[in-house]
Motif scaffolding. Sequence first.
Motif, PDB file in Angstrom:
ATOM      1  N   SER A  51       0.811  -1.228   0.000  1.00 20.97           N
ATOM      2  CA  SER A  51       0.000   0.000   0.000  1.00 20.97           C
ATOM      3  C   SER A  51       0.841   1.272   0.000  1.00 20.97           C
ATOM      4  CB  SER A  51      -0.967   0.016   1.188  1.00 20.97           C
ATOM      5  OG  SER A  51      -0.257   0.041   2.403  1.00 20.97           O
ATOM      6  N   LYS A  54       4.045   3.263  -4.863  1.00 27.04           N
ATOM      7  CA  LYS A  54       3.402   3.899  -6.014  1.00 27.04           C
ATOM      8  C   LYS A  54       3.259   2.827  -7.098  1.00 27.04           C
ATOM      9  CE  LYS A  54       5.336   8.407  -5.003  1.00 27.04           C
ATOM     10  NZ  LYS A  54       6.283   9.451  -5.407  1.00 27.04           N
ATOM     11  N   TYR A  76      -2.833   9.743 -14.813  1.00 25.26           N
ATOM     12  CA  TYR A  76      -3.288  10.172 -13.488  1.00 25.26           C
ATOM     13  C   TYR A  76      -4.618  10.895 -13.670  1.00 25.26           C
ATOM     14  CZ  TYR A  76      -3.507  12.476  -8.961  1.00 25.26           C
ATOM     15  OH  TYR A  76      -3.914  12.909  -7.728  1.00 25.26           O
ATOM     16  N   TYR A  89      -4.340   6.200 -10.534  1.00 24.30           N
ATOM     17  CA  TYR A  89      -3.316   6.000 -11.557  1.00 24.30           C
ATOM     18  C   TYR A  89      -3.799   4.833 -12.405  1.00 24.30           C
ATOM     19  CZ  TYR A  89       0.288   8.773  -9.140  1.00 24.30           C
ATOM     20  OH  TYR A  89       1.009   9.776  -8.560  1.00 24.30           O
ATOM     21  N   SER A 103      -4.741   1.984  -9.725  1.00 20.62           N
ATOM     22  CA  SER A 103      -4.355   2.186  -8.329  1.00 20.62           C
ATOM     23  C   SER A 103      -5.081   3.403  -7.783  1.00 20.62           C
ATOM     24  CB  SER A 103      -2.841   2.388  -8.219  1.00 20.62           C
ATOM     25  OG  SER A 103      -2.161   1.229  -8.650  1.00 20.62           O
ATOM     26  N   TYR A 104      -5.817   3.188  -6.716  1.00 15.38           N
ATOM     27  CA  TYR A 104      -6.567   4.263  -6.066  1.00 15.38           C
ATOM     28  C   TYR A 104      -5.671   4.943  -5.041  1.00 15.38           C
ATOM     29  CZ  TYR A 104     -10.568   2.033  -8.217  1.00 15.38           C
ATOM     30  OH  TYR A 104     -11.435   1.514  -9.131  1.00 15.38           O
ATOM     31  N   VAL A 105      -5.682   6.276  -5.038  1.00 13.74           N
ATOM     32  CA  VAL A 105      -4.879   7.055  -4.100  1.00 13.74           C
ATOM     33  C   VAL A 105      -5.757   7.376  -2.899  1.00 13.74           C
ATOM     34  CG1 VAL A 105      -3.522   9.153  -3.775  1.00 13.74           C
ATOM     35  CG2 VAL A 105      -3.616   8.063  -6.037  1.00 13.74           C
ATOM     36  N   SER A 117      -1.693   6.367   0.741  1.00 13.42           N
ATOM     37  CA  SER A 117      -1.519   4.939   0.484  1.00 13.42           C
ATOM     38  C   SER A 117      -2.250   4.607  -0.810  1.00 13.42           C
ATOM     39  CB  SER A 117      -2.039   4.100   1.653  1.00 13.42           C
ATOM     40  OG  SER A 117      -3.432   4.222   1.772  1.00 13.42           O
ATOM     41  N   TYR A 118      -2.005   3.424  -1.309  1.00  9.23           N
ATOM     42  CA  TYR A 118      -2.560   3.025  -2.597  1.00  9.23           C
ATOM     43  C   TYR A 118      -3.293   1.695  -2.459  1.00  9.23           C
ATOM     44  CZ  TYR A 118       0.797   6.505  -4.084  1.00  9.23           C
ATOM     45  OH  TYR A 118       1.503   7.673  -4.219  1.00  9.23           O
ATOM     46  N   HIS A 120      -4.139  -1.113  -4.955  1.00 13.74           N
ATOM     47  CA  HIS A 120      -3.817  -1.547  -6.308  1.00 13.74           C
ATOM     48  C   HIS A 120      -4.802  -2.614  -6.760  1.00 13.74           C
ATOM     49  CE1 HIS A 120      -0.056   0.651  -6.021  1.00 13.74           C
ATOM     50  NE2 HIS A 120       0.210   0.023  -4.879  1.00 13.74           N
TER      51      HIS A 120
END
Length: 167
Positions: A51, A54, A76, A89, A103-105, A117-118, A120
């Motif tokens: 998480s 990137k 993005y 992303y 990938s959610y930010v 955190s991400y 994915h």
Amino acid sequence: MDASISIGGSKGHIEETVHDPIFITIYNARRWKMIPSCTGRYTCRDHKTVSHLKPQQLLEDCGIDKPTIDSLNQYYVRFEKERRKDPIYVIPFADDGETGLISYVKHCNIGEEGTVSYVHTLNSGTGFQRKLEALNVVLTEDILIRDEVEVSEIGSLITNETVQTSS
């Protein structure tokens, strides 16, 4: 030799065969679980260990070599505030855009400083385009990240937005 893997077939997912070597490498490098009722979409069971990575770092961590990562387009997307959706992303793995990573930010406000955190999600042919359509996202030049400097600038922007949100 044409490498492939069979995935899906339970929890509302259709069974499908994936041939994309990047998808296969990432799928085999981590533990993925099907997102219920979202055929072709998987989230990482190893969330705590990935998480903080990137999207491009995740690809590298999974064994994708740097020249391959550099050859991939990365987008993005920020959504209107009223929609209250996390920025994402998007990295299609092939020119046909059949498979890819979304990938959610996630903004986490802790004390005075926010962290990022991400989440994915790995997407096969049945899930990738369908999810982009559901989000009303079209991958165009204006959201394409062109180089590492731009990735770094977006990272700073994300952190600054998080800090501003916590004020």
